[in-house]
Design a protein around this motif. Structure first.
Motif: not given
Lengths: 381, 78
Positions: A55-56, A62-63, A85-87, A115-118
């Protein structure tokens, strides 16, 4: 506000609240209980640590994705939909991947987190773009995210999926649902269309100038350091709670988020009396007490101490992170405010929490003497 | 009969689960696991107490709404 305008505003508020609910529901459905699930498969502490480091790592990447692609070329709701959808497919595939090889499971989780973090930033962008009074409306919409997280924890526990691969199906299904739902959200054009991408902006490096000030440097340094053991909490608290004897791990952990909502209401009163320094100090002290309670509770399985440590989450989060966010907001001038916040998130949620190799060494001195290290991971089947 | 079996098995099962819990706890030295971050966080807190002296941000400058909005904008697990 005219009646049709008010009705429309309420409808948009409800749609954004549903978005926030699902955004955090899908995260809360697997994140807390992934540790106990992996522990039930007899995975080593180092493997669980690696799983929680993903996650980190995604938070650091993500940025760049937001800055280079999402904010410049595509409508926000479409990027949000595509990412979910992809995540979601990645999460649905995670249990199958585990049956093939544990490394594939990590790959599925990494793909999901990338996919999730952004989408955390995208949901905020989408909400801000469609609100008329951001300061008043945003908290009311965002609180549904925390409610979603708590609801997910309770659903997982009541369904007895706390150590079961089904948690990934619940989370993946929610992600697909949110992905489809996102296509129906109000159109939100890319906020940075036509602007050139700049690495300094993406990483918030303009905020480095603030570090010349001694106290701000101390604040950033201490924020970084305090978030290193935080990785241990995210990785192992769920497993610990289960081993102390709480059967409903996720719902027990959700008491932390409940206290967070309570302390959010109390926080401004405390801030007025204590000021920044003592607010941050109390936040740090809450971490010390929480780890201390967990440590003291371990030998005799003292449940109230563990529960107390979990409930301290409200103080840990609100007094430390939220006060830190406000402090940076007040210190940075308008031009670098966004950069300063981005930099703080990079330092705390990204760099500190992703110090996995260091954690691996740290854990090998504690867990390893009793449990053989398991890297590269072996298949549980 | 069934009720009687459940009543008999209930406490026994509870006891077995408790024993399993104790055995699991013994497999990992949880006391040490949590003591290390406790001491580390305590040291960080001491550094912060000694070296942070910023009085430019005054107490009473935030409203409930600002606090809630700030909490919401944090990109991380709640």
């Amino acid at each position: 506000m005219s009646e049709p305008a008010l009705a429309q505003h309420t409808a948009i508020g409800a749609r954004l609240s549903i978005m926030m609910f699902l955004e955090f529901f899908l995260w809360g459905a697997w994140y807390v209980t992934m540790g106990p699930y992996l522990a039930s498969l007899k995975m080593a502490g180092s493997y669980i640590g690696w799983a929680y480091s993903l996650g980190p790592i995604a938070a650091i990447v993500s940025p760049f994705f937001l800055g280079m692609v999402a904010d410049r070329f595509f409508a926000t709701e479409r990027v949000l939909a595509t990412m979910h959808l992809i995540g979601g497919v990645a999460l649905l595939a995670a249990p199958f991947a585990m049956r093939q090889h544990p490394s594939l499971f990590l790959a599925a989780v990494l793909l999901h987190m990338l996919c999730y973090m952004p989408t955390l930033g995208l949901t905020n962008t989408l909400a801000f773009h469609n609100m008329t009074n951001q300061e008043k409306q945003f908290p009311l919409i965002r609180v549904w995210g925390t409610i979603g997280w708590i609801a997910a924890n309770w659903v997982i526990s009541k369904a007895q999926f706390d150590t079961d691969a089904n948690m990934f199906y619940v989370a993946g299904g929610s992600a697909i649902l949110l992905g489809v739902y996102s296509f129906t959200l109000p159109h939100t054009p890319p906020p940075a269309r036509g602007k050139a991408f700049n690495i300094r902006d993406a990483l918030g490096l303009d905020a480095l100038s603030l570090l010349k000030e001694g106290s701000f440097f101390v604040f950033v340094l201490c924020s970084f350091l305090i978030c290193i053991p935080l990785a241990a909490y995210y990785s192992f608290a769920g497993q610990f709670v289960g081993e102390v004897g709480f059967r409903e791990i996720a719902s027990t952990m959700s008491f932390g988020q409940m206290s967070e909502i309570f302390f959010m209401l109390v926080m401004p009163l405390c801030f007025a009396r204590l000021g920044v320094k003592y607010m941050l100090l109390i936040g740090m002290l809450a971490w010390v007490v929480r780890y201390g309670l967990f440590s003291a509770a371990a030998d005799d399985l003292v449940r109230w101490m563990v529960l107390g440590g979990i409930i301290l989450h409200g103080i840990c989060y609100d007094f430390f992170f939220v006060t830190g966010f406000i402090y940076v907001d007040k210190k940075a001038n308008k031009n670098i405010r966004g950069a300063a916040q981005g930099f703080l998130v990079l330092v705390t949620q990204g760099l500190a929490c992703s110090s996995a190799p260091r954690r691996r060494v740290c854990w090998s001195t504690t867990i390893a003497p009793r449990i053989p290290l398991n890297w590269p991971p072996r298949s549980p089947h | 009969m069934k009720d009687q079996a459940a009543a008999t098995a209930g406490p026994a099962a509870e006891e077995l689960l408790k024993q399993a819990s104790v055995l699991q706890m013994q497999a990992i030295n949880w006391q040490q696991v949590w003591l290390a971050p406790c001491l580390f966080a305590g040291a960080v807190m001491a550094i912060f107490f000694l070296f942070f002296h910023d009085r430019s941000v005054k107490a009473g400058e935030i409203t409930e709404e600002q606090a809630a909005a700030a909490g919401g904008e944090l990109d991380g697990a709640p």
